[in-house]
Scaffold this motif. Structure first.
Motif, mmCIF file in Angstrom:
data_model
loop_
_atom_site.group_PDB
_atom_site.id
_atom_site.type_symbol
_atom_site.label_atom_id
_atom_site.label_comp_id
_atom_site.label_asym_id
_atom_site.label_seq_id
_atom_site.Cartn_x
_atom_site.Cartn_y
_atom_site.Cartn_z
ATOM 1 N N GLY A 62 73.497 24.174 124.958
ATOM 2 C CA GLY A 62 74.370 23.779 124.488
ATOM 3 C C GLY A 62 74.681 22.709 124.736
ATOM 4 O O GLY A 62 74.479 21.130 124.164
ATOM 5 N N SER B 35 73.769 18.535 125.942
ATOM 6 C CA SER B 35 73.905 17.689 124.904
ATOM 7 C C SER B 35 74.973 16.706 125.521
ATOM 8 O O SER B 35 74.084 15.377 125.816
ATOM 9 C CB SER B 35 75.162 17.992 123.115
ATOM 10 O OG SER B 35 73.940 18.685 122.621
ATOM 11 N N TYR C 255 72.270 14.401 116.005
ATOM 12 C CA TYR C 255 70.679 15.403 115.438
ATOM 13 C C TYR C 255 69.784 14.011 114.851
ATOM 14 O O TYR C 255 68.788 14.970 115.434
ATOM 15 C CB TYR C 255 71.709 15.699 113.961
ATOM 16 C CG TYR C 255 71.296 17.263 113.646
ATOM 17 C CD1 TYR C 255 70.878 18.276 114.375
ATOM 18 C CD2 TYR C 255 70.017 16.886 111.574
ATOM 19 C CE1 TYR C 255 70.382 19.215 113.818
ATOM 20 C CE2 TYR C 255 69.765 17.842 112.121
ATOM 21 C CZ TYR C 255 69.764 19.242 112.736
ATOM 22 O OH TYR C 255 68.272 19.949 112.235
ATOM 23 N N VAL D 168 66.569 15.751 117.124
ATOM 24 C CA VAL D 168 65.821 17.121 116.667
ATOM 25 C C VAL D 168 64.354 17.203 116.238
ATOM 26 O O VAL D 168 63.655 17.857 117.017
ATOM 27 C CB VAL D 168 66.575 17.666 115.260
ATOM 28 C CG1 VAL D 168 65.812 16.377 113.706
ATOM 29 C CG2 VAL D 168 65.934 19.155 115.391
ATOM 30 N N ASN E 1 63.085 21.742 120.112
ATOM 31 C CA ASN E 1 64.224 22.701 119.554
ATOM 32 C C ASN E 1 63.702 24.095 120.293
ATOM 33 O O ASN E 1 63.754 25.575 119.728
ATOM 34 C CB ASN E 1 64.224 22.957 118.353
ATOM 35 C CG ASN E 1 64.727 22.113 117.457
ATOM 36 O OD1 ASN E 1 65.696 20.809 118.104
ATOM 37 N ND2 ASN E 1 63.703 21.314 115.918
ATOM 38 N N GLU F 205 67.647 23.296 123.424
ATOM 39 C CA GLU F 205 68.015 23.130 121.646
ATOM 40 C C GLU F 205 70.152 22.547 122.089
ATOM 41 O O GLU F 205 70.218 22.826 122.882
ATOM 42 C CB GLU F 205 68.855 24.363 121.466
ATOM 43 C CG GLU F 205 67.520 25.098 120.883
ATOM 44 C CD GLU F 205 68.315 26.690 120.729
ATOM 45 O OE1 GLU F 205 67.700 27.261 119.338
ATOM 46 O OE2 GLU F 205 68.717 27.669 121.399
ATOM 47 N N LEU G 151 72.734 20.702 116.806
ATOM 48 C CA LEU G 151 71.352 21.976 116.297
ATOM 49 C C LEU G 151 71.814 23.107 116.046
ATOM 50 O O LEU G 151 71.530 23.956 115.042
ATOM 51 C CB LEU G 151 69.853 22.186 117.004
ATOM 52 C CG LEU G 151 68.541 22.652 116.716
ATOM 53 C CD1 LEU G 151 68.478 22.232 115.182
ATOM 54 C CD2 LEU G 151 67.833 22.844 116.946
ATOM 55 N N MET H 41 73.911 23.126 113.112
ATOM 56 C CA MET H 41 72.877 23.490 111.798
ATOM 57 C C MET H 41 72.544 24.599 112.048
ATOM 58 O O MET H 41 72.129 25.660 110.539
ATOM 59 C CB MET H 41 72.385 22.638 111.778
ATOM 60 C CG MET H 41 72.536 21.669 111.847
ATOM 61 S SD MET H 41 73.877 20.846 110.218
ATOM 62 C CE MET H 41 72.223 20.916 109.046
ATOM 63 N N THR H 42 72.346 25.797 112.927
ATOM 64 C CA THR H 42 71.935 26.912 112.362
ATOM 65 C C THR H 42 72.566 28.237 111.623
ATOM 66 O O THR H 42 72.233 28.779 111.357
ATOM 67 C CB THR H 42 70.971 26.834 114.017
ATOM 68 O OG1 THR H 42 70.009 26.182 114.138
ATOM 69 C CG2 THR H 42 70.385 28.616 113.525
#
Length: 274
Positions: free
Chosen positions: A57, A61, A210, A214, A219, A225, A229, A232-233
């Protein structure tokens, strides 16, 4: 002798308000991250932030944010140049549309971009025909980050380009310099600092984006991913410590990149002032 800071009375009071404002909006939230993460043992923290899913991730990102910022730096400079140096029908409309990503809700932007870039979308069909999956992939994430980041570059470069002294370009032309040489030696050095500022802002926005990402990302675990995210998960699972740990890593990496860029800007300004 009156110093510049003493022109406005009540400097100490104003300074206190500034520190209070920064503490309320920046330092306290950052302190909350550290407070939540402090409840984890060092081993647990390392295990959490170095999990393969998390590392993927981070890489996704930062990689997509970097790619989008580089693209925005190039085309943002071109857009600013066109808006400042040329007159054409619809110029005001184009200039206003540059700020659309600021005003548009990120979720709306994400849904719109996904609709456009899916396999049967208006634009996606051409990407897929060329063998490039433009939705539910890193390409789609980069496209979304380009969309949200372009205003930062344009609005950073545009006022500096507008205020440039045209006599310098005229002097270069009189001395026999071609257009490209004039741009490279006279114009572009003046634009490097605002261009870096716009790049840094676009990059920082892309790292934490985000809402607009998203939807178009898809995802898929270990594939698309993004780090926000994953945060947030963790929050949805009420695992606040893990979310804070990942946020601290993201914050640290972002600050490091911004410090490097700001350090380079400071170095350039010092060289120019010598």
């Amino acid at each position: 002798m009156l110093r510049l800071g003493q022109v406005i009375p009540g400097g100490g009071f104003a300074l206190g308000i500034v520190f209070f404002y920064l503490s309320l909006l920046i330092f306290l939230p950052l302190g909350a991250f550290v407070l939540y993460a402090s409840g984890m043992s060092g081993e647990s923290f390392i295990r959490q932030v170095t999990d393969y899913r998390m590392v993927h991730g981070y890489m996704l990102s930062f990689g997509c944010a970097l790619a989008a910022a580089v693209i925005n730096a190039v085309f943002g400079l071109l857009l600013a140049w066109v808006l400042v140096r040329y007159d054409f029908p619809g110029k005001r409309l184009m200039d206003g549309l540059i700020d659309l990503p600021f005003a548009l809700p990120t979720a709306v932007a994400g849904i719109a971009l996904t609709t456009l870039y899916v396999e049967n979308g208006w634009l996606g069909q051409f990407f897929y025909a060329a063998g490039i999956p433009s939705a539910f992939s890193a390409v789609g994430i980069t496209i979304a980050l380009i969309f949200v980041g372009i205003p930062f570059v344009v609005r950073s470069v545009q006022p500096v380009l507008r205020d440039l002294d045209g006599s310098l370009e005229e002097a270069a032309a009189i001395m026999g310099a071609g257009k490209f040489l004039t741009f490279r030696k006279v114009v572009f050095p003046e634009l490097v600092t605002p261009l870096i500022s716009g790049f840094a802002l676009a990059f920082a926005r892309g790292i934490g984006e985000y809402g607009s990402v998203v939807f178009i990302a898809g995802n898929m675990p270990y594939e698309t991913e993004i780090a926000p995210l994953l945060i947030m998960t963790k929050l949805e699972q009420f695992d606040y410590q893990a979310a804070a740990a990942v946020a601290i890593v993201m914050l640290g990496m972002s600050l490091l990149v911004l410090l490097i860029l700001n350090g380079y800007q400071h170095y350039r300004l010092q060289r120019l002032s010598v």
